[in-house]
Design a protein around this motif. Structure first.
Motif, short mmCIF file in Angstrom:
data_model
loop_
_atom_site.label_atom_id
_atom_site.label_comp_id
_atom_site.label_asym_id
_atom_site.label_seq_id
_atom_site.Cartn_x
_atom_site.Cartn_y
_atom_site.Cartn_z
N THR A 29 -23.43 -26.11 19.40
CA THR A 29 -22.09 -26.68 19.26
C THR A 29 -21.14 -26.18 20.34
OG1 THR A 29 -21.54 -24.90 17.70
CG2 THR A 29 -22.30 -27.00 16.77
N TYR A 30 -21.63 -25.26 21.21
CA TYR A 30 -20.81 -24.73 22.29
C TYR A 30 -21.02 -25.48 23.61
CZ TYR A 30 -19.66 -20.89 19.20
OH TYR A 30 -19.19 -20.17 18.14
N ALA A 31 -21.85 -26.52 23.59
CA ALA A 31 -22.04 -27.33 24.78
C ALA A 31 -20.72 -27.94 25.21
CB ALA A 31 -23.08 -28.42 24.52
N SER A 32 -20.47 -27.96 26.51
CA SER A 32 -19.19 -28.46 27.02
C SER A 32 -19.43 -29.31 28.26
CB SER A 32 -18.26 -27.29 27.37
OG SER A 32 -17.10 -27.74 28.05
N THR A 33 -18.69 -30.40 28.32
CA THR A 33 -18.76 -31.25 29.52
C THR A 33 -18.17 -30.55 30.73
OG1 THR A 33 -16.66 -32.29 28.89
CG2 THR A 33 -18.69 -33.39 28.18
N ARG A 34 -17.43 -29.47 30.52
CA ARG A 34 -16.85 -28.72 31.64
C ARG A 34 -17.91 -27.91 32.38
NH1 ARG A 34 -11.34 -25.63 30.03
NH2 ARG A 34 -11.57 -25.13 32.24
N MET A 35 -19.08 -27.73 31.76
CA MET A 35 -20.10 -26.88 32.35
C MET A 35 -21.37 -27.69 32.59
SD MET A 35 -21.39 -23.17 30.89
CE MET A 35 -19.68 -22.62 30.79
N THR A 36 -21.86 -27.65 33.81
CA THR A 36 -23.08 -28.38 34.18
C THR A 36 -24.04 -27.43 34.89
OG1 THR A 36 -22.10 -29.07 36.29
CG2 THR A 36 -21.85 -30.58 34.42
N MET A 37 -25.27 -27.89 35.06
CA MET A 37 -26.24 -27.06 35.78
C MET A 37 -27.02 -27.92 36.76
SD MET A 37 -29.01 -24.31 34.36
CE MET A 37 -29.87 -23.24 35.55
N SER A 38 -27.10 -27.44 38.00
CA SER A 38 -27.88 -28.12 39.03
C SER A 38 -28.27 -27.11 40.09
CB SER A 38 -27.07 -29.26 39.67
OG SER A 38 -25.92 -28.76 40.32
N ASN A 39 -29.37 -27.37 40.75
CA ASN A 39 -29.87 -26.49 41.82
C ASN A 39 -30.02 -25.04 41.37
OD1 ASN A 39 -29.84 -28.70 43.66
ND2 ASN A 39 -27.65 -28.35 44.04
N GLY A 40 -30.38 -24.86 40.11
CA GLY A 40 -30.68 -23.52 39.62
C GLY A 40 -29.48 -22.69 39.22
N SER A 41 -28.27 -23.27 39.21
CA SER A 41 -27.08 -22.50 38.80
C SER A 41 -26.19 -23.36 37.92
CB SER A 41 -26.30 -22.01 40.02
OG SER A 41 -25.81 -23.11 40.77
N ALA A 42 -25.52 -22.70 36.98
CA ALA A 42 -24.56 -23.38 36.12
C ALA A 42 -23.18 -23.26 36.75
CB ALA A 42 -24.55 -22.75 34.73
N GLY A 43 -22.37 -24.29 36.64
CA GLY A 43 -21.06 -24.26 37.26
C GLY A 43 -20.01 -24.93 36.41
N MET A 44 -18.77 -24.51 36.61
CA MET A 44 -17.63 -25.14 35.95
C MET A 44 -16.38 -24.91 36.78
SD MET A 44 -16.73 -22.51 32.79
CE MET A 44 -15.52 -23.68 32.19
N VAL A 45 -15.42 -25.80 36.63
CA VAL A 45 -14.16 -25.65 37.36
C VAL A 45 -13.35 -24.53 36.72
CG1 VAL A 45 -12.00 -26.75 38.00
CG2 VAL A 45 -14.13 -28.07 38.08
N ALA A 46 -13.03 -23.52 37.51
CA ALA A 46 -12.20 -22.42 37.01
C ALA A 46 -10.72 -22.72 37.16
CB ALA A 46 -12.55 -21.13 37.75
N GLU A 47 -10.38 -23.48 38.20
CA GLU A 47 -8.97 -23.79 38.46
C GLU A 47 -8.87 -25.10 39.23
OE1 GLU A 47 -5.40 -21.96 41.22
OE2 GLU A 47 -6.69 -20.54 40.13
N ARG A 48 -8.09 -26.03 38.70
CA ARG A 48 -7.91 -27.31 39.37
C ARG A 48 -7.00 -27.17 40.58
NH1 ARG A 48 -11.74 -31.01 38.22
NH2 ARG A 48 -12.12 -31.16 35.97
N ALA A 49 -7.33 -27.90 41.63
CA ALA A 49 -6.47 -27.91 42.81
C ALA A 49 -5.20 -28.68 42.49
CB ALA A 49 -7.20 -28.58 43.98
N PRO A 50 -4.05 -28.26 43.03
CA PRO A 50 -2.81 -29.00 42.79
C PRO A 50 -2.88 -30.40 43.37
CG PRO A 50 -2.50 -27.36 44.52
CD PRO A 50 -3.86 -27.11 43.93
#
Length: 220
Positions: A29-50
């Motif tokens: 239930t902790y799955a989030s669309t903010r977090m994805t995985m590709s090329n062997g690493s998980a990633g998410m946006v930490a801060e949006r650009a203005p």
């Protein structure tokens, strides 16, 4: 600072590969669309650009406001001209800063097999070198809490802003005691959320991916 989802009690046993942990996370239930995985690493946006228009508006305000004041109330004395020059300088500087951040793109947090990495989406600049490769062993705590900031207004009053964030605290080589005392840690990054529940969920997910800390039974 209240603490949620910290990784002090992570299991010392085999926690599997990052791919296995991410697959487990995706089924929870902790799955989030903010977090994805590709090329062997998980990633998410930490801060949006203005947004682009933010920088443009700031620069335009710095040019237009002095022009209007000069037109409506001119000719101005030297002191007033200096003040208008400062207004132009401040707004232009802020605008250029926003434009630079926009061009660099969003700031991303990447979770690799054994380390964390911060990187801008469109630029290799703007991220301190110490935050480009942080071993899991140097991650002290990942916690969800409420960040309180104060901004001063032109009349001298203060405006308090509260936001829900997930902070990644890392070892500070200047203070060896930061291994056990978070007050001496460095903050690698804050990940902002719209609600406390979302911030808590991100903290739980990151603690699971980094430390192997079991996910809480229920996600609110």
């Amino acid at each position: 600072m209240s603490e949620e989802g910290i990784g002090d009690d992570a299991s010392k046993g085999d926690i599997g590969t990052l791919r296995e942990r991410f697959d487990t996370l995706e089924r929870s239930t902790y799955a989030s669309t903010r977090m994805t995985m590709s090329n062997g690493s998980a990633g998410m946006v930490a801060e949006r650009a203005p947004p682009l228009f933010g920088g443009i508006i700031a620069i335009a305000m710095g040019i237009v406001v002095p022009f209007i004041v000069q037109t409506q109330f001119g000719p101005l004395v030297t002191t007033d001209l200096i003040l208008l020059g400062l207004v132009l300088l401040v707004f232009t500087s802020v605008g250029l800063l926003l434009l630079r951040q926009h061009l660099r793109g969003d700031k991303w947090l990447f979770i690799h097999e054994n380390h964390l990495e911060l990187r801008h989406e469109k630029s290799e600049k703007g991220i301190p070198k110490k935050n480009q490769h942080i071993p899991f062993s140097n991650v002290v705590k990942i916690l969800s809490h409420e960040r309180v900031t104060e901004d001063s207004d032109s009349d001298g009053s203060f405006t308090t802003t509260e936001s829900d964030v997930t902070s990644i605290l890392v070892y500070n080589p200047d203070y060896p005691e930061s291994r056990t005392d978070q007050e001496f840690c460095l903050c690698m990054t804050d990940i902002h959320s719209t609600t406390k529940a979302e911030s808590d969920a991100i903290a739980a997910a990151l603690n699971f991916l980094v430390f192997g800390t079991p996910l809480p039974l229920n996600a609110e």
